[in-house]
Structures are given as C-alpha cells and as structure tokens.
Design a protein around this motif. Structure first.
Motif, mmCIF file in Angstrom:
data_model
loop_
_atom_site.group_PDB
_atom_site.id
_atom_site.type_symbol
_atom_site.label_atom_id
_atom_site.label_comp_id
_atom_site.label_asym_id
_atom_site.label_seq_id
_atom_site.Cartn_x
_atom_site.Cartn_y
_atom_site.Cartn_z
ATOM 1 N N UNK A 1 -11.275 4.946 20.052
ATOM 2 C CA UNK A 1 -10.489 4.377 18.958
ATOM 3 C C UNK A 1 -10.915 5.108 17.690
ATOM 4 N N UNK A 2 -10.037 5.145 16.711
ATOM 5 C CA UNK A 2 -10.327 5.835 15.459
ATOM 6 C C UNK A 2 -9.731 5.049 14.304
ATOM 7 N N UNK A 3 -10.512 4.881 13.250
ATOM 8 C CA UNK A 3 -10.023 4.264 12.019
ATOM 9 C C UNK A 3 -10.242 5.275 10.902
ATOM 10 N N UNK A 4 -9.168 5.572 10.175
ATOM 11 C CA UNK A 4 -9.234 6.524 9.068
ATOM 12 C C UNK A 4 -8.901 5.810 7.771
ATOM 13 N N UNK A 5 -9.724 6.042 6.768
ATOM 14 C CA UNK A 5 -9.450 5.444 5.463
ATOM 15 C C UNK A 5 -8.460 6.317 4.708
ATOM 16 N N UNK A 6 -7.839 5.728 3.696
ATOM 17 C CA UNK A 6 -6.932 6.530 2.881
ATOM 18 C C UNK A 6 -7.713 7.508 2.011
ATOM 19 N N UNK A 7 -9.053 7.381 1.968
ATOM 20 C CA UNK A 7 -9.896 8.338 1.283
ATOM 21 C C UNK A 7 -10.308 9.496 2.174
ATOM 22 N N UNK A 8 -9.935 9.436 3.458
ATOM 23 C CA UNK A 8 -10.199 10.537 4.372
ATOM 24 C C UNK A 8 -11.369 10.336 5.308
ATOM 25 N N UNK A 9 -12.206 9.330 5.112
ATOM 26 C CA UNK A 9 -13.310 9.083 6.046
ATOM 27 C C UNK A 9 -12.730 8.610 7.380
ATOM 28 N N UNK A 10 -13.347 9.050 8.456
ATOM 29 C CA UNK A 10 -12.887 8.715 9.794
ATOM 30 C C UNK A 10 -14.062 8.144 10.586
#
Length: 186
Positions: free
Chosen positions: A44-53
């Motif tokens: 699973x992957x969660x990416x922030x709108x700031x680019x951190x993954x």
C-alpha cells in the motif's frame, strides 16, 4: 503514534515530482485521482500533496487497500494509525432478542468476525493479526491471538457438548413432565 516518525515498518521516500514515473499514481496523482487498488501487489502507498510517500506491506488476505494520494502532510500520522487490514468471516444466523433495545426477535449473525491487523496501533498486540468475534448485537470478544482463539473454540465445543448431552435431554424431560401435568383440553 505521532511520536514514532517515521512509523516502524513503513517505507518513507523523498518527495517526487508528480510528473515522475515513480510518483504514486503517476501523472494522474497531481489531479487528485486515486491509484488503482492493489496498484503494487503486496504494497500500500500513501502520498502527501507535499510529495512525501509512505508505503507498507499489504497482506493478500486484506479486503481493503489504504492507498491514497493527495493527503495533507499533517494528516499522514493519523491516517497511518487508522490503517486496518481486515478479512471478514460469517457466523451462523440465529433468532436474537434484545428486550432493552427492541421488541420481538430478529435474525442476526452470531460469532461472525474478522481477522484484523492495525500495523500502527498504539497497542502493540493489535499490530499482529488477531481475530475479533462478534458475539451478538453490541458484544465482541476482541483481539484474540491464536491461543486465545483456540481457548474460545474449546469453550464453544464444550458448551455445544453440554447443550447436546445435558441440556437437551433435560429440556425433553421437562417438556414431557409438563405435558403430563397439563393434558391438552379435549
């Protein structure tokens, strides 16, 4: 678990350009579109709108994929603590009554439940897969490890034996005695 950053077991990568082929969801991530569930088998992957993954292991038995893109960075720690890998299983339908909640009898499942794993839960016991059994409306036997589940199964088998070998014969005898003392009107 805001004090444990990055969370144990999570892979954290540096921000990517949304046009990068390595960005979560590829070029569509900047448009706020979700990647396909189970985009990377077992991950699973969660990416922030700031680019951190942040990514982690997605068990094959899990029914949901917590993958998301465009998450505000300040929500990431709380979103991680809410990850729940779950697989539901059914229980037998039984007629249930709850006189203090509703009138009459309703058919509902008993001893249905789920295998759950909450990898970032504050309670370390819940970071491993456990079984949660729904006994009846509003009643659960939570967080059973394999030994705890075996103990519940043994108690249920013993209770089923008691119902078959002691209670049912006692009920038949009580009904026969009752019928003998209250003959039907002719």
């Amino acid at each position: 678990m805001a004090d444990a950053w990055p969370p144990e077991g999570a892979a954290v990568t540096e921000p990517h350009s949304s046009a990068s082929p390595h960005a979560v969801g590829g070029p569509d991530a900047s448009a706020g579109r979700q990647p396909a569930p189970w985009a990377a088998p077992g991950t699973w992957t969660i990416a922030t709108d700031g680019g951190a993954v942040v990514s982690g292991y997605l068990p094959e038995w899990a029914e949901d994929d917590p993958t998301e893109v465009g998450v505000p960075p300040d929500l990431l720690p709380s979103l991680l603590t809410q990850i729940n890998h779950r697989s539901l299983f059914e229980g037998p339908m039984m007629p249930l009554a709850a006189p203090d909640v509703w009138d009459g009898v309703e058919e509902d499942a008993v001893f249905e439940g789920s295998i759950d794993c909450n990898p970032y839960d504050e309670d370390a016991r819940l970071r491993m897969p456990v079984v949660n059994l729904h006994v009846a409306v509003g009643r659960w036997i939570p967080a059973l490890d394999p030994q705890g589940l075996a103990e519940v199964a043994a108690k249920l088998r013993a209770h089923a034996d008691l119902l078959d070998t002691k209670v049912r014969p006692a009920l038949v005898a009580a009904r026969e005695d009752w019928a003998a003392q209250h003959p039907a009107d002719e």
